[in-house]
Scaffold this active site. Structure first.
Site: not given
Ligand code: NAD
Ligand code: UDP
Length: 315
Positions: A141, A144, A146-147, A186, A190, A273
């Site tokens: 992980r 993501y 550390e990035g 998840v 689901f 986590p």
């Molecule tokens: P997503 O994967 O649906 O959207 C990410 C978008 O970024 C996609 O459209 C993808 O094509 C684009 N992308 C990826 N790499 C790229 C690059 N190098 N150049 C240009 N475009 C690029 O994810 P999301 O759920 O919409 O998340 C959006 C942002 O919010 C992300 O930065 C993610 O880390 C952050 N975030 C999301 C969640 C969540 O639960 N959805 C939680 C925490 C943080």
């Molecule tokens: N998870 C699960 N079944 C799935 C997908 C995810 O039990 O089909 C679990 C996963 O192991 C984690 C939680 O659901 O504990 C949330 O996972 P998700 O990938 O949605 O987000 P993140 O782990 O990045 O919070």
């Protein structure tokens, strides 16, 4: 009217954000390389007078005149960000540098979509912004986590060194319509499994928890943060403190869909986590923001969306 760049604008959260910003009367430039996003997500926006779509990868520089930048580009689902981990790190690190340089040249305000993953597998519960986190630097992980941590460092160094106008949001697990069927996170897994009467796959014993926030609430929080007072940078948690175990979530989705699916247990991925819950006092105080949509209501809307997609795709 502001000219606003949304990187990752064709992704899940980005699509909702672009639509809301357009509806508020702004000019929106959506930039995406379609790695996990898609043109289909924004098809209803294409053709609108103040909407523009650019195919571009933020790991390469770009120059556009804008007033605000929402930097959302980055795959967010573990299954997708682990396919090409080097590109994932590059997107957060090189991508942030390119977007911060753009902000430096144009004087734009820039918001980074950071994540609760900066807290890693936390030993403090619930998580407040002053917690430094517990992240494995060499795990699957890490590309993501550390990035995103390095991106936060870059944002704060550009702020201190060049006085760039930054905002950092730590977003917690988000769900809602427009997640891809194959997103892998998840809630979408689901719901799709339940609608197809396939087994719901719980990783581990399902005792691990998350706190899920509906996408409209997240978008609202991001816009409030972008327009917050000049000297407020964050980082600020944006999420719903309503914590639930993954097993309870599976049972809830079975009930809401009326599905006959069974629950099956699969191995827990490495470094998954155990608990996740935001403290949102800072967002409440600084942004006057708190989530409005309860999990059951948000899940019903999301299930309706997936119902139309699953039927349409005849899956
Ligand atoms: P997503 O994967 O649906 O959207 C990410 C978008 O970024 C996609 O459209 C993808 O094509 C684009 N992308 C990826 N790499 C790229 C690059 N190098 N150049 C240009 N475009 C690029 O994810 P999301 O759920 O919409 O998340 C959006 C942002 O919010 C992300 O930065 C993610 O880390 C952050 N975030 C999301 C969640 C969540 O639960 N959805 C939680 C925490 C943080
Ligand atoms: N998870 C699960 N079944 C799935 C997908 C995810 O039990 O089909 C679990 C996963 O192991 C984690 C939680 O659901 O504990 C949330 O996972 P998700 O990938 O949605 O987000 P993140 O782990 O990045 O919070």
């Amino acid at each position: 009217m502001k000219k606003i760049l949304v990187t990752g604008g064709a992704g899940f959260i980005g699509t909702h954000l672009c639509e809301k910003l357009l509806n508020q009367g702004n000019e929106v430039i959506c930039l995406d390389n379609y790695y996990t996003g898609s043109k289909v997500n924004v098809e209803e926006l294409i053709g609108r007078k103040y909407f523009e779509l650019i195919r571009h990868d933020i790991t390469f520089p770009i120059l556009i005149e804008v007033d605000q930048i929402y930097n959302l580009a980055c795959p967010a689902s573990p299954v997708h960000y682990q396919v090409d981990p080097v590109q994932t790190t590059k997107t957060s690190v090189h991508g942030s540098i390119n977007m911060l340089e753009l902000a430096k040249r144009t004087g734009a305000r820039i918001l980074q979509s950071s994540t609760s993953e900066v807290y890693g597998d936390p030993e403090i519960h619930p998580q407040k912004e002053n917690y430094w986190g517990r992240v494995n630097p060499i795990g699957i992980r890490s590309c993501y986590d550390e990035g995103k941590r390095c991106a936060e460092t870059l944002f704060f160094d550009y702020y201190r060194q060049y006085n760039i106008d930054i905002k950092v949001a730590r977003i917690f697990n988000t769900y809602g319509p427009k997640m891809q069927l194959q997103d892998g996170r998840v809630i979408s897994n689901f719901i799709v499994q339940a609608l197809k009467n396939e087994n719901l796959t719980i990783f581990g014993d399902g005792a691990q928890s998350r706190s899920f926030c509906y996408v409209d609430d997240i978008v609202d929080g991001l816009i409030k943060l972008m327009n917050s007072r000049n000297d407020f940078t964050g980082p600020v948690n944006i999420g719903n403190p309503d914590e639930i175990s993954i097993l309870e979530l599976a049972e809830k989705i079975l009930k809401l869909t009326g599905s006959k699916s069974k629950i099956v247990y699969k191995p827990l991925p490495l470094d998954d986590p155990k608990r996740r819950q935001p403290v949102i006092d800072l967002a409440e105080k600084e942004l006057g923001w708190q989530p409005q949509i309860q999990l059951d209501d948000g899940l019903k809307k999301t299930i309706n969306y997936f119902k139309s997609r699953v039927l349409y795709n005849k899956l």
